[in-house]
Design an enzyme around this catalytic site. Structure first.
Site, PDB file in Angstrom:
ATOM      1  N   SER A 154       0.924  -1.569  -0.188  1.00 23.62           N
ATOM      2  CA  SER A 154      -0.146   0.139  -0.587  1.00 23.62           C
ATOM      3  C   SER A 154       0.702   1.155  -0.464  1.00 23.62           C
ATOM      4  O   SER A 154       2.005   1.196   0.697  1.00 23.62           O
ATOM      5  CB  SER A 154      -0.916  -0.141   1.410  1.00 23.62           C
ATOM      6  OG  SER A 154      -1.723   1.144   1.199  1.00 23.62           O
ATOM      7  N   TYR A 167      -2.269  -0.669  10.070  1.00 27.60           N
ATOM      8  CA  TYR A 167      -2.325  -1.050   8.752  1.00 27.60           C
ATOM      9  C   TYR A 167      -0.822  -0.500   8.344  1.00 27.60           C
ATOM     10  O   TYR A 167       0.093  -1.194   7.069  1.00 27.60           O
ATOM     11  CB  TYR A 167      -3.797  -0.113   8.220  1.00 27.60           C
ATOM     12  CG  TYR A 167      -3.728  -0.880   6.679  1.00 27.60           C
ATOM     13  CD1 TYR A 167      -4.405  -1.236   6.833  1.00 27.60           C
ATOM     14  CD2 TYR A 167      -3.165   0.497   5.419  1.00 27.60           C
ATOM     15  CE1 TYR A 167      -4.081  -1.528   5.249  1.00 27.60           C
ATOM     16  CE2 TYR A 167      -3.714  -0.109   4.685  1.00 27.60           C
ATOM     17  CZ  TYR A 167      -3.716  -1.105   4.214  1.00 27.60           C
ATOM     18  OH  TYR A 167      -4.108  -1.169   2.395  1.00 27.60           O
ATOM     19  N   LYS A 171       1.991  -2.752   6.880  1.00 28.82           N
ATOM     20  CA  LYS A 171       2.116  -2.984   5.050  1.00 28.82           C
ATOM     21  C   LYS A 171       4.032  -2.587   4.816  1.00 28.82           C
ATOM     22  O   LYS A 171       4.383  -3.038   4.489  1.00 28.82           O
ATOM     23  CB  LYS A 171       1.297  -1.375   4.366  1.00 28.82           C
ATOM     24  CG  LYS A 171      -0.210  -2.345   5.009  1.00 28.82           C
ATOM     25  CD  LYS A 171      -0.304  -3.810   3.458  1.00 28.82           C
ATOM     26  CE  LYS A 171      -1.815  -3.895   2.899  1.00 28.82           C
ATOM     27  NZ  LYS A 171      -1.379  -5.343   2.230  1.00 28.82           N
TER      28      LYS A 171
END
Ligand code: NAP
Length: 262
Positions: A154, A167, A171
């Site tokens: 991402s 998150y 990532k």
């Protein structure tokens, strides 16, 4: 006279390649599965829902005539990655491509971080793809014919996002894990690369960025002025899986309209 050099004729085909795509039941993964099937790859599709997997297999094998297996597994479970790897490797007697796409997003600020959701994020977004790549990579080494491991990370791995504590960490960890794969497995002809999309309005994207008040400031930071389409991620993934990317190893490619260029 054509201006298209012959060297590109059919170069973006994946005929003869056996690929595992995780998170193939919806969103970006469903589009990657469709793109791979249309390019001639044989596929193992994975997700948690048996019925959705069966529907995807019927649709894609019917439309493109490629062989497709499915494996339903929860990648948050401790032995999920190893069960999926063994089933997928067994389906075709080996794999040439692994697309680590399955992921979750539970937006939380630093102050409001819930330990259970932090753990769930790391389990699905970092632990599962890293362990899958470890097992599949070892099998590729034993087979001795090279391979391609592609991680859907991402833009959140490259630029910090408020309210995405776990998150972003998951990532960013995945991007670095992919570089370790590239370094260790490269000598065996196995390439490992990440793609780093900005917002894509899938089910996940809609849930996190669907409100205009949240979307507007994000859009303002993307020079192309829009979010990505699933096919813009898939097109990059197909290229990385193909022989056209045969010297591309250990990179993280932003698919973000210029958002992370600084
Ligand atoms: P999505 O629409 O929510 O789909 C997620 C996929 O992952 C589904 O197929 C889901 O399977 C699977 N999955 C989720 N948890 C799982 C688990 N515990 N075990 C097995 N499979 C599981 O998400 P998406 O937007 O397509 O995102 C795909 C990838 O792109 C993710 O890694 C995400 O982080 C990344 N990404 C997304 C965006 C975005 O804006 N959408 C931006 C950058 C990167 P089920 O059918 O079982 O739910």
């Amino acid at each position: 006279m054509t201006t298209t050099p012959d060297r590109y004729a059919g170069a973006l085909r994946l005929d003869g390649k056996r690929a595992l795509v995780t998170g193939a039941t919806k969103g970006i993964g469903a589009d990657i599965a469709r793109a791979f099937a249309s390019a001639g790859a044989t596929l193992v599709l994975s997700g948690r829902d048996e019925a959705e997997l069966a529907a995807a297999r019927t649709a894609l094998s019917g439309e493109f005539g490629v062989e497709i297996h499915t494996v339903a597994v929860d990648l948050a479970e401790g032995d999920g990655p190893s069960r999926l790897a063994e089933a997928a490797l067994g389906a075709f007697g080996g794999l040439d491509v692994l697309v680590n796409n399955a992921g979750v997003s539970y937006p939380q600020s630093v102050a409001d971080t819930d330990p259970a959701l932090f753990d769930a994020t790391i389990a699905v977004n970092l632990r599962a793809p890293a362990l899958l790549a470890s097992i599949v990579g070892a099998a590729m080494v034993r087979a001795g014919v090279g391979g391609s491991i592609i991680t859907v990370a991402s833009a959140a791995a490259l630029a910090p996002l408020p309210d995405h504590y776990a998150y972003c960490a998951s990532k960013a960890g995945l991007v670095m894990a992919t570089k370790v794969l590239a370094r260790e497995l490269g000598p065996h002809g196995i390439r490992a690369n990440s793609v780093c999309p900005t917002v894509v309005l899938t089910e996940m994207g809609q849930r996190v960025w669907g409100e205009e008040a949240k979307a507007a400031p994000m859009l303002a930071r993307i020079p192309l002025g829009r979010f990505a389409q699933p096919h813009e991620v898939s097109d990059t993934v197909v290229w990385l899986a193909s022989d056209l990317a045969s010297m591309v190893n250990g990179v993280d490619i932003p698919v973000d309209g210029g958002y992370t260029m600084g």
